[in-house]
Structures are given as structure tokens and as C-alpha cells.
Design a protein around this motif. Structure first.
Motif, short mmCIF file in Angstrom:
data_model
loop_
_atom_site.label_atom_id
_atom_site.label_comp_id
_atom_site.label_asym_id
_atom_site.label_seq_id
_atom_site.Cartn_x
_atom_site.Cartn_y
_atom_site.Cartn_z
N GLU A 38 0.70 -1.10 -0.18
CA GLU A 38 0.06 0.02 0.01
C GLU A 38 0.92 1.19 -0.02
O GLU A 38 1.97 1.09 0.54
CB GLU A 38 -0.77 0.22 1.26
N TYR A 69 -3.56 4.12 -1.58
CA TYR A 69 -3.67 3.17 -2.96
C TYR A 69 -3.64 1.70 -2.38
O TYR A 69 -2.38 1.41 -2.11
CB TYR A 69 -2.41 3.80 -3.82
N THR A 70 -4.65 1.00 -2.46
CA THR A 70 -4.86 -0.14 -1.68
C THR A 70 -5.61 -1.33 -2.43
O THR A 70 -6.52 -0.79 -3.28
CB THR A 70 -4.93 0.01 -0.35
N ASP A 71 -5.33 -2.48 -2.29
CA ASP A 71 -6.11 -3.42 -2.62
C ASP A 71 -6.46 -4.69 -1.47
O ASP A 71 -6.90 -5.66 -1.69
CB ASP A 71 -5.91 -4.22 -3.94
N PHE A 87 -5.20 -9.76 -0.41
CA PHE A 87 -5.03 -8.86 -1.29
C PHE A 87 -5.58 -8.87 -2.79
O PHE A 87 -5.55 -10.06 -3.14
CB PHE A 87 -3.64 -8.24 -1.50
N ASP A 137 -8.71 -4.15 -8.45
CA ASP A 137 -7.40 -4.29 -8.27
C ASP A 137 -7.48 -2.92 -7.34
O ASP A 137 -8.24 -2.54 -6.76
CB ASP A 137 -6.95 -3.62 -9.83
N HIS A 138 -6.16 -2.22 -7.21
CA HIS A 138 -5.87 -1.22 -6.32
C HIS A 138 -6.45 -0.25 -6.50
O HIS A 138 -7.06 0.06 -7.90
CB HIS A 138 -4.34 -0.85 -6.46
#
Length: 291
Positions: A173, A195-197, A206, A211-212
Motif C-alpha cells: 500500500e 492506494y490499496t487492494d 489482497f 485491483d488497487h
């Protein structure tokens, strides 16, 4: 007493500060004002309880190295969560952190078909760099303290996470945070864009159906006294797993500085639905040691 610390004390209490007067004030010698290092967020970085802030861990200013250690416990209706770890801040510029998370499903594990007392674990390594601004000393500027950071998260039980719909058992992240401390109003404002998944912060892996994504987070804190701060946070979350809806998090908290080295944080946290079990709300307690 460093000049900059004496200047900050003068801003805080609205009175001129002499060297002799400053020595009598209750803040860290050669260091930050009480509570301005933040507390430890759920990922191990300096910030609020559920979101990182632009502040750097530890009591040191730009003249030294500081650090923190923490233990956090969250009691939810169907789960328990524990976290422990440490962070170090270098010259109020750079921070590194490590946190270990343990998410115990208790008797809910049997209902989920993974066994009674099943525990998901995760290791998190973080880094943060202050790019601009100073939350304490830039009181005459509009610019907030700005930092960027990243977490590398590695969860266990990879095959099970894949079966639940996650693509990976580890992930990265990245985030940017802006923190503005208004000492005259005793108010702190923070905004973070992550910015993460990560699914349930990475504990359930994850990725998945998405996606992210960019997810915003906000925090507001009000200083009732030099030792006591209250506030609230809201953190938006991705929703990647087809079998269970993931919801946003929020909390209301109080952080109390027992002294310059020990801070106790209590919060009421609402984590929404976790793995089909609704209304996961409970008491969050965190003890932080800092130097």
C-alpha cells in the motif's frame, strides 16, 4: 531548552516565553510537545488509531532520533484483534515501523468452516518520509505537514486466502498524508489518500474482484488539555471479496498522555461487516511508549 521548542510553547499558551519560563513548562526537553507525535495506527505508523498521519514517530525533533513501541487490543462481537510493534523516527524526517497483527476468529471460526479459534496473522513493515511543512512550528503558514509512506504487508494462510477469493497473501500500500495542527484553536486536521487492494487491511489477503484503488481517510482531533485529546476518524475501504461485503471503518477516540513517554488511547471502533458477520463494533485500547 531548544529555541524552537520554546517558541512552540509560546504559541500554545499565547504568552511570551523566556528561557527560565520555558524550563518550567510541561513538554519534552529538546523534543516534541505532548501528543504531537500522534499515537500508533492499526498498521504501526504514527497517526490516529485507524489511519496514518504525516507526523513522524517518536519525541525527537529535527535534532535527533526517537521511537515508539505499542500494544493494541480490539474486542469485537465475533472476533478479537491484537497488534504490537515498534517504530523509529529519524530527525523528524523519516520513519520506519514494524507491526504484527493477530486476528482471532474464536468460536466464529467454526461457523465459518475454518475451525474454532482460527487466527489470521499479518506482518507489516512501513516507511514514511516527511516532504514538507512542520505541524508544530509552521503556525504562521497555511501549508500542512505533508508525508508519503508505504506498507508492505504479508499475511499467512495463503491457500485459504486464495480460496476466499483473494489474489495474493502479500501486498503493498502507498499513501500520502497532510496534517495541519492549529495550536491556537487546539485542533488537528488530517487527510490521507491510500492506494490499496487490501482485504480487511490485508488480514484476508489482497485483491479479488478489483485491483488497487484510491481510498480517502480523514481525522479530526481536539485538544481538551495538554494531556488529553479527543477526536474521530473515517476510513474508506475497498470491497474485493465476492463472498462477503467489506465496509468502511470509523472510530471516536480519546488519547491521554500519562507523561512524556506513555500514552493511552481508548476508542469506540466500528469496523462494519467482517466475513459475513455484521456490526463489528467494540472497544479499542492501545498503549504506546515513546522516547
Amino acid at each position: 531548552m531548544p529555541l524552537r521548542a520554546a517558541m512552540a510553547a509560546g504559541i500554545l499558551i499565547g504568552a511570551p516565553v523566556t528561557a527560565a519560563h520555558a524550563d518550567m513548562l510541561d513538554f519534552e526537553t529538546g523534543g516534541k510537545l505532548l501528543l504531537t507525535r500522534g499515537v500508533t495506527d492499526v498498521d504501526g505508523a504514527a497517526g490516529g488509531g485507524i489511519t496514518p498521519w504525516a507526523v513522524i514517530a517518536g519525541n525527537s525533533t529535527d535534532r535527533g532520533i526517537g521511537g515508539t513501541a505499542h500494544y493494541t487490543y480490539l474486542d469485537l462481537p465475533d472476533y478479537t484483534f491484537e497488534s504490537y510493534g515498534a517504530a523509529a523516527g529519524f530527525y523528524n524526517r523519516f520513519e520506519i515501523s514494524y507491526s504484527r497483527q493477530e486476528f482471532d476468529t474464536g468460536s466464529t471460526g467454526a461457523a465459518l468452516g475454518i475451525g474454532d479459534g482460527f487466527t489470521f496473522n499479518q506482518d507489516i513493515v512501513g516507511a514514511k518520509l516527511r516532504l514538507a511543512g512542520d505541524a508544530v512550528y509552521d503556525q504562521d503558514k497555511w501549508l500542512p505537514q505533508i508525508a508519503v509512506g508505504a506498507f508492505y504487508k504479508s499475511a499467512d494462510h495463503g491457500p485459504l486466502l486464495n480460496a476466499l477469493g483473494a489474489e495474493d497473501d502479500d501486498g503493498v500500500e502507498v499513501y500520502a498524508s497532510a496534517t495541519k495542527l492549529l495550536l491556537a484553536q487546539s485542533l488537528l486536521l488530517n487527510a490521507t489518500l491510500r492506494y490499496t487492494d487490501a482485504n480487511q487491511n490485508g488480514l484476508l489477503g489482497f485483491g479479488g474482484t478489483n485491483d488497487h484503488q484510491l481510498q480517502p481517510e480523514v481525522s479530526v482531533a481536539y485538544m481538551l488539555s495538554r494531556r488529553l485529546v479527543i477526536g474521530g476518524e473515517y476510513r474508506m475501504k475497498p470491497d474485493n471479496l465476492a463472498f462477503a461485503q467489506e465496509e468502511d471503518w470509523f472510530d471516536v477516540f480519546a488519547a491521554y498522555a500519562l507523561n512524556r513517554n506513555v500514552t493511552l488511547t481508548a476508542a469506540y471502533a466500528d469496523l462494519g461487516s467482517i466475513a459475513t458477520f455484521e456490526d463489528q463494533r467494540g472497544l479499542y485500547l492501545s498503549l504506546q511508549l515513546g522516547f
